[in-house]
Enzyme design. Structure first.
Site, short mmCIF file in Angstrom:
data_model
loop_
_atom_site.label_atom_id
_atom_site.label_comp_id
_atom_site.label_asym_id
_atom_site.label_seq_id
_atom_site.Cartn_x
_atom_site.Cartn_y
_atom_site.Cartn_z
N ARG A 1 0.95 -1.30 -0.15
CA ARG A 1 -0.04 0.13 -0.01
C ARG A 1 0.84 1.45 -0.16
O ARG A 1 2.19 1.27 0.56
CB ARG A 1 -1.01 -0.14 1.23
CG ARG A 1 -1.83 1.20 1.40
CD ARG A 1 -3.08 1.05 0.63
NE ARG A 1 -4.15 1.81 0.91
CZ ARG A 1 -5.08 1.95 0.12
NH1 ARG A 1 -5.11 1.60 -0.92
NH2 ARG A 1 -6.24 2.71 0.40
N THR B 1 -8.87 0.64 -10.20
CA THR B 1 -8.33 -0.34 -9.37
C THR B 1 -8.38 -1.92 -10.29
O THR B 1 -9.35 -1.62 -11.35
CB THR B 1 -9.07 -0.49 -8.13
OG1 THR B 1 -8.75 0.53 -7.45
CG2 THR B 1 -8.38 -1.80 -7.53
N THR C 1 -4.00 -0.65 -7.26
CA THR C 1 -4.63 0.37 -7.51
C THR C 1 -3.90 1.76 -7.77
O THR C 1 -2.62 1.49 -7.50
CB THR C 1 -5.45 0.71 -6.41
OG1 THR C 1 -6.47 1.75 -6.38
CG2 THR C 1 -4.91 0.89 -5.04
N ASP D 1 -7.62 8.54 -0.03
CA ASP D 1 -8.30 7.15 0.59
C ASP D 1 -8.28 7.34 1.97
O ASP D 1 -8.97 7.10 2.85
CB ASP D 1 -7.89 5.86 0.24
CG ASP D 1 -8.30 5.23 -0.77
OD1 ASP D 1 -9.12 5.90 -1.46
OD2 ASP D 1 -7.89 4.32 -1.29
N SER E 1 -8.15 0.88 3.07
CA SER E 1 -8.42 0.48 1.89
C SER E 1 -9.61 -0.54 1.78
O SER E 1 -9.83 -1.20 2.86
CB SER E 1 -7.38 -0.32 1.36
OG SER E 1 -7.53 -0.94 0.00
N SER E 2 -10.35 -0.54 0.64
CA SER E 2 -11.50 -1.47 0.79
C SER E 2 -11.04 -2.64 0.05
O SER E 2 -11.98 -3.53 0.05
CB SER E 2 -12.71 -0.73 -0.25
OG SER E 2 -13.35 0.36 0.75
N GLY F 1 -13.45 -1.75 -7.34
CA GLY F 1 -14.92 -0.86 -7.01
C GLY F 1 -14.75 0.04 -5.87
O GLY F 1 -16.10 0.21 -5.30
N GLY F 2 -13.62 0.37 -5.16
CA GLY F 2 -13.61 1.40 -4.21
C GLY F 2 -14.59 1.03 -3.15
O GLY F 2 -14.51 -0.31 -2.76
O1 DON Z 1 -7.88 1.18 -1.75
C1 DON Z 1 -8.72 1.26 -1.82
O2 DON Z 1 -9.90 1.14 -1.33
C2 DON Z 1 -9.23 2.40 -3.01
N1 DON Z 1 -8.19 2.85 -3.58
C3 DON Z 1 -9.67 1.35 -4.37
C4 DON Z 1 -10.37 2.15 -5.45
C5 DON Z 1 -11.25 1.45 -6.24
O3 DON Z 1 -11.20 0.19 -6.33
C6 DON Z 1 -11.72 1.96 -7.67
N2 DON Z 1 -12.34 1.06 -8.53
N3 DON Z 1 -12.53 0.68 -9.18
#
Ligand code: DON
Length: 581
Positions: free
Chosen positions: A108, A396, A414, A436, A460-461, A482-483
């Site tokens: 990360r 991501t 990501t 984030d 992070s998700s 997918g955030g």
């Molecule tokens: O680490 C995270 O939770 C975010 N940076 C992820 C972002 C993300 O998955 C965007 N997706 N399509």
């Protein structure tokens, strides 16, 4: 071997408390000769066919899943730069079959030493999101290259330089721009600086026009960066010319950040605890904070308290929604960088706490709030944080790989938003992972668990996850981009395959349903989304219908018949397999 079997079959509490800690488990290494031969061959499912082919190239020559993961990701950084790359970071969960060793490697991004808790505040309010996203302050120290090295040193079978060959070849000879990359560029140009920033503008907007789908593009700067990493190792990236280019780009106006050469030189990918929780006869194993992987265990276990026996699909989906609402509320409140805040994971995963929470759940019309494990289980309360309102955009990728010996990688990588911060260095874009963090901060109130802190890693998700059966045999490798919706997307595949009777393809394609906060989002462009939306609305939920969702689920399951894989039809990837003895 003893350790492996014990580990994956331990009762819940011990597993949840111990995690599947890699240190302890590694002592159980050895006697690989006693390991059964893996009969299923290899499989890779990745978000872009060029990247899947790179993984397959490594696997077909006997490479480890980690070799294939690095090869695939180095290609993704070229062909899917809107999602991830060398300028970003991510997580890798690695299963080493012979030893039964499971490890979580954390690459990360880290906040610069000069980052401050209020760096995304302006006039005592959160800064405009686009301004923060496109600023140099959003750039964290990229972790991908250090993650590659940590994983390869530990597990790689092919030479370090070999894993970069497919990406270097493609960058030099040219790759075909995909529809997603072209569409993202065109959509982004009016709101982001991708068509203005030095380097990014020339590469992505040659002659002022966005790269078109189907165009053949070369990226010699990327090839050169990879050649140096391949021959000199990560120091070529974290020190010297490439590091200087990253720092100059992050420090540039507008709103330059504090990222320094020192921040890069001191970056390290780290190993963290794996969290495993028994669920029915299985174990769900996933990444610990700063990842939100533990939500997979929270959702599955709360689901079992909420689902009626012999429930219809609609009733099962309602139980899934209620379990998500509770898990998201706790995640949003408690999770942060475990090196900076104490995340009460044991309490949050405790069966008594999860049962209490499911029983005391709010009515569908009420917004869920976080619980307090200490109030249920005793002990000091950690419920002293401010609420987190992190905002996440698409950008991501997730891939799942099983090699010819049954080793596996589940990895989510990501750059945070699409094309990260739109800033460019040495052939790749730089992340905006610092957004984030919880960007809101009230000087007089408590800090959010996920507050910006110098040198910290934002929550992070991303939730790379694997399932194992009672004998410790690999059953499923899953995860998604997918955030904030990642935990919902990923949990859908676990319940879909394990509880709703779906095949892996059906589970991946099934409508996404995201229940974070007061509303429930339902993907109605996919059947039976419209019917599910109607039944959830009838049950009293505030349902928001969405035509499509931004999942990128790449999932492998191990069945008696062999490996079965799926690539999310919402993205552009594919599945490749081979090597069955
Ligand atoms: O680490 C995270 O939770 C975010 N940076 C992820 C972002 C993300 O998955 C965007 N997706 N399509």
């Amino acid at each position: 071997m003893e350790m492996l079997v014990t580990r994956l079959t331990l009762p819940l509490l011990v597993l949840a408390l111990l995690g599947c800690g890699a240190e302890a488990d590694r002592s159980g290494a050895a006697d690989a000769s006693a390991a059964p031969t893996w009969p299923h061959g290899w499989m890779a499912t990745v978000a872009n066919p060029d990247a899947t082919a790179a993984a397959a190239e490594m696997l077909a020559q006997g490479g480890h899943a980690v070799d294939a993961a690095i090869a695939a990701h180095a290609v993704l950084g070229l062909v899917e730069p809107e999602s991830s790359g060398l300028g970003g970071g991510g997580f890798m969960l690695v299963f080493q079959a012979a030893e039964g060793e499971l490890s979580f490697l954390d690459g990360r991004e880290r906040a610069p030493a000069g980052a401050s808790i209020d760096m995304f505040m302006e006039n005592e309010a959160p800064m405009n999101y686009v301004k923060a996203w496109q600023s140099g302050r959003a750039v964290g120290v990229p972790g991908a290259v250090a993650l590659y090295k940590l994983a390869h040193d530990r597990y790689g079978k092919l030479p370090w330089a070999t894993v970069f060959e497919p990406a270097i070849r493609l960058a030099e000879t040219g790759f075909t721009v995909t529809g997603k990359m072209a569409a993202t560029l065109a959509r982004l140009a009016p709101i982001a600086r991708i068509d203005e920033n030095p380097g990014a503008a020339d590469y992505f907007f040659p002659g002022g026009e966005p790269l078109a789908a189907g165009a053949t593009v070369r990226n010699p700067a990327y090839a050169q960066t990879l050649r140096r990493v391949a021959s000199e190792g990560p120091k070529a990236f974290y020190k010297g010319e490439i590091a200087e280019a990253i720092v100059a780009s992050a420090q540039a106006a507008p709103l330059g950040g504090s990222l320094s050469l020192e921040d890069l030189a001191t970056y390290a990918a780290v190993e963290r605890e794996v969290v495993c929780g028994p669920w029915r006869t299985l174990s769900i194993c996933t990444a610990s904070p700063p990842s939100s992987g533990a939500m997979q265990i929270m959702i599955a276990k709360q689901y079992d308290h909420l689902v009626p026996a012999e429930g219809t699909l609609a009733e099962r989906v309602q139980a899934f929604v209620e379990a998500q609402r509770l898990a998201y509320a706790d995640r949003d409140y408690y999770f942060g960088d475990p090196d900076r805040v104490s995340v009460p994971l044991e309490g949050l995963l405790d069966p008594a706490y999860l049962e209490h929470r499911a029983t005391e759940r709010p009515a569908p019309s009420e917004a869920p709030t976080h619980g307090d494990p200490a109030a249920v289980l005793g002990g000091p309360s950690l419920a002293t944080f401010a609420r987190d309102t992190t905002h996440e955009l698409a950008g991501t990728t997730h891939f799942s790989i099983v090699d010819g010996e049954g080793n596996a990688v589940s990895s989510t990588m990501t750059v945070e938003g699409p094309f990260g911060s739109s800033r460019w260095a040495a052939g790749f874009v730089l992340n905006n992972e610092m957004t984030d963090f919880a960007r809101t901060y009230a000087p007089e109130g408590p800090e959010p668990a996920n507050a910006v802190r110098p040198g910290a890693r934002p929550r992070s998700s991303m939730s790379p996850t694997m399932l194992f059966d009672a004998e410790g045999q690999l059953l499923m490798v899953t995860g998604s981009p997918g955030g904030n919706s990642i935990p919902a997307y990923t949990a859908k595949t676990i319940l879909g395959v394990q509880d709703w009777g779906l095949s892996v393809e059906e589970a991946v394609s099934f409508p996404n349903i995201i229940a974070r906060g007061a509303a429930v989002r339902v993907e109605t462009g996919v059947a039976p989304g419209a019917e599910l939306a109607a039944s959830l609305r009838a049950a009293g939920f505030d349902v928001q219908e969405r035509e499509g969702e931004n999942s990128g689920l790449h999932v492998i399951v191990v069945t008696e018949a062999g490996l079965a894989g799926a690539a999310d039809p919402r993205r552009e990837g594919n599945v490749m397999s081979g090597g069955r003895p």
